[in-house]
Design a protein around this motif. Structure first.
Motif, PDB file in Angstrom:
ATOM      1  N   VAL A 154      23.611  -5.356  35.241  1.00 12.42           N
ATOM      2  CA  VAL A 154      23.046  -4.055  35.573  1.00 12.42           C
ATOM      3  C   VAL A 154      23.691  -3.010  34.669  1.00 12.42           C
ATOM      4  CG1 VAL A 154      22.814  -2.315  37.386  1.00 12.42           C
ATOM      5  CG2 VAL A 154      22.718  -4.754  37.961  1.00 12.42           C
ATOM      6  N   MET A 155      22.848  -2.193  34.024  1.00 11.38           N
ATOM      7  CA  MET A 155      23.355  -1.141  33.159  1.00 11.38           C
ATOM      8  C   MET A 155      23.811   0.036  34.009  1.00 11.38           C
ATOM      9  SD  MET A 155      21.698   0.530  29.758  1.00 11.38           S
ATOM     10  CE  MET A 155      21.409  -1.097  29.117  1.00 11.38           C
ATOM     11  N   LYS A 156      24.977   0.542  33.707  1.00 13.00           N
ATOM     12  CA  LYS A 156      25.515   1.702  34.420  1.00 13.00           C
ATOM     13  C   LYS A 156      24.977   2.956  33.742  1.00 13.00           C
ATOM     14  CE  LYS A 156      29.738   0.680  33.612  1.00 13.00           C
ATOM     15  NZ  LYS A 156      31.192   0.672  33.545  1.00 13.00           N
ATOM     16  N   SER A 157      23.884   3.471  34.238  1.00 10.97           N
ATOM     17  CA  SER A 157      23.242   4.600  33.570  1.00 10.97           C
ATOM     18  C   SER A 157      23.924   5.931  33.866  1.00 10.97           C
ATOM     19  CB  SER A 157      21.769   4.666  33.951  1.00 10.97           C
ATOM     20  OG  SER A 157      21.632   4.826  35.344  1.00 10.97           O
ATOM     21  N   GLU A 158      24.636   6.018  34.966  1.00 12.41           N
ATOM     22  CA  GLU A 158      25.251   7.301  35.312  1.00 12.41           C
ATOM     23  C   GLU A 158      26.667   7.458  34.750  1.00 12.41           C
ATOM     24  OE1 GLU A 158      26.215   4.412  38.588  1.00 12.41           O
ATOM     25  OE2 GLU A 158      24.463   4.871  37.417  1.00 12.41           O
ATOM     26  N   TRP A 159      27.219   6.400  34.185  1.00 17.07           N
ATOM     27  CA  TRP A 159      28.559   6.447  33.617  1.00 17.07           C
ATOM     28  C   TRP A 159      28.455   6.446  32.095  1.00 17.07           C
ATOM     29  CZ3 TRP A 159      33.002   6.724  36.524  1.00 17.07           C
ATOM     30  CH2 TRP A 159      32.856   6.511  37.898  1.00 17.07           C
ATOM     31  N   LEU A 160      29.158   7.356  31.455  1.00 16.71           N
ATOM     32  CA  LEU A 160      29.171   7.426  29.996  1.00 16.71           C
ATOM     33  C   LEU A 160      30.557   7.051  29.503  1.00 16.71           C
ATOM     34  CD1 LEU A 160      27.285  10.805  29.503  1.00 16.71           C
ATOM     35  CD2 LEU A 160      26.351   8.485  29.390  1.00 16.71           C
ATOM     36  N   GLY A 161      30.599   6.266  28.453  1.00 14.53           N
ATOM     37  CA  GLY A 161      31.878   5.879  27.873  1.00 14.53           C
ATOM     38  C   GLY A 161      32.503   7.034  27.125  1.00 14.53           C
ATOM     39  N   MET A 162      33.806   7.170  27.222  1.00 16.36           N
ATOM     40  CA  MET A 162      34.545   8.211  26.516  1.00 16.36           C
ATOM     41  C   MET A 162      35.650   7.531  25.722  1.00 16.36           C
ATOM     42  SD  MET A 162      33.050  11.036  27.466  1.00 16.36           S
ATOM     43  CE  MET A 162      34.168  12.279  26.893  1.00 16.36           C
ATOM     44  N   ARG A 163      36.023   8.140  24.594  1.00 20.94           N
ATOM     45  CA  ARG A 163      37.072   7.574  23.760  1.00 20.94           C
ATOM     46  C   ARG A 163      37.793   8.706  23.042  1.00 20.94           C
ATOM     47  NH1 ARG A 163      34.880   3.239  19.945  1.00 20.94           N
ATOM     48  NH2 ARG A 163      35.049   2.042  21.857  1.00 20.94           N
ATOM     49  N   ILE A 164      39.092   8.542  22.887  1.00 16.32           N
ATOM     50  CA  ILE A 164      39.880   9.477  22.084  1.00 16.32           C
ATOM     51  C   ILE A 164      40.784   8.647  21.183  1.00 16.32           C
ATOM     52  CG2 ILE A 164      41.685   9.771  23.833  1.00 16.32           C
ATOM     53  CD1 ILE A 164      41.806  12.757  22.941  1.00 16.32           C
ATOM     54  N   THR A 165      40.776   8.963  19.882  1.00 17.77           N
ATOM     55  CA  THR A 165      41.546   8.207  18.907  1.00 17.77           C
ATOM     56  C   THR A 165      42.148   9.148  17.868  1.00 17.77           C
ATOM     57  OG1 THR A 165      39.644   7.887  17.454  1.00 17.77           O
ATOM     58  CG2 THR A 165      40.016   6.180  19.104  1.00 17.77           C
ATOM     59  N   GLY A 166      42.947   8.578  16.989  1.00 21.75           N
ATOM     60  CA  GLY A 166      43.454   9.296  15.818  1.00 21.75           C
ATOM     61  C   GLY A 166      44.168  10.587  16.146  1.00 21.75           C
ATOM     62  N   ASN A 167      43.841  11.634  15.377  1.00 19.47           N
ATOM     63  CA  ASN A 167      44.505  12.932  15.527  1.00 19.47           C
ATOM     64  C   ASN A 167      44.302  13.536  16.904  1.00 19.47           C
ATOM     65  OD1 ASN A 167      45.537  12.857  12.940  1.00 19.47           O
ATOM     66  ND2 ASN A 167      43.824  13.990  12.046  1.00 19.47           N
ATOM     67  N   ALA A 168      43.125  13.363  17.474  1.00 23.04           N
ATOM     68  CA  ALA A 168      42.870  13.917  18.805  1.00 23.04           C
ATOM     69  C   ALA A 168      43.782  13.261  19.842  1.00 23.04           C
ATOM     70  CB  ALA A 168      41.406  13.734  19.198  1.00 23.04           C
TER      71      ALA A 168
END
Length: 178
Positions: A154-168
């Motif tokens: 089942v695709m989780k349509s209400e959840w969005l992936g977040m990512r922080i890398t590098g300088n941030a």
């Protein structure tokens, strides 16, 4: 004949090749910067020489799918892999598995190998008492989305992936107050 087995340190060059092939397929070849030393350290707790044990914790597990054209002759050829690691659900109050990568060589796609790898990871999840198995999929990868839907994902349509890398990531970490 196809077999699925746990990866060994000797598989690290193959795992890295599959990771780079997957990054190319996912249109981000320059993002795959992992090295053999990284995989030896994090998957097998070994130094870059592949022999010296490290005290670092194991960060992932990996399965290798091999194909042998002639059961009686020759060695098996690696044709796919699944790399996964432990996760934790506060809502379930239990651990799970997160499938980071599932890859099958183009010439073996459609053979049931992707499903077999995923089924083995699912079996491992159940053997370990996991409450769930999760993974991410690119929104443009319709063949994979269709495949996952066919197996009951089942695709989780209400959840969005977040990512922080590098300088941030560095900047955020530096902003901590103690």
């Amino acid at each position: 004949m196809t077999t699925i087995r746990p990866a060994t340190p000797a598989d690290v060059p193959t795992i890295l090749r599959f990771i780079r092939d997957l990054a190319l397929y996912e249109r981000e070849p320059d993002s795959a910067i992992a090295t053999e030393a990284d995989l030896l350290r994090d998957g097998f707790c070994l130094a870059p020489d592949g022999i010296t044990p490290l005290s670092s914790p194991r960060r992932f597990d990996c399965l290798i799918a091999e194909h042998k054209d002639d059961v009686a002759e020759g060695s098996a050829t690696p044709v796919g892999f699944a790399l996964y690691f432990a996760s934790y659900s506060t809502w379930l109050g239990h651990h799970g598995l997160y499938l980071e990568d599932l890859y099958v060589s183009p010439e073996h796609r459609g053979s049931g190998l992707g499903r077999a790898l995923l089924a083995r990871v699912a079996a491992i999840a159940l053997e370990q008492g996991c409450g769930r198995l999760e993974w991410s999929i690119l929104d443009w990868n319709q063949p994979s989305i269709d495949f996952y839907h066919r197996i009951g994902a089942v695709m989780k349509s209400e959840w969005l992936g977040m990512r922080i890398t590098g300088n941030a990531l560095t900047t955020l970490a530096a902003s901590t107050t103690t």
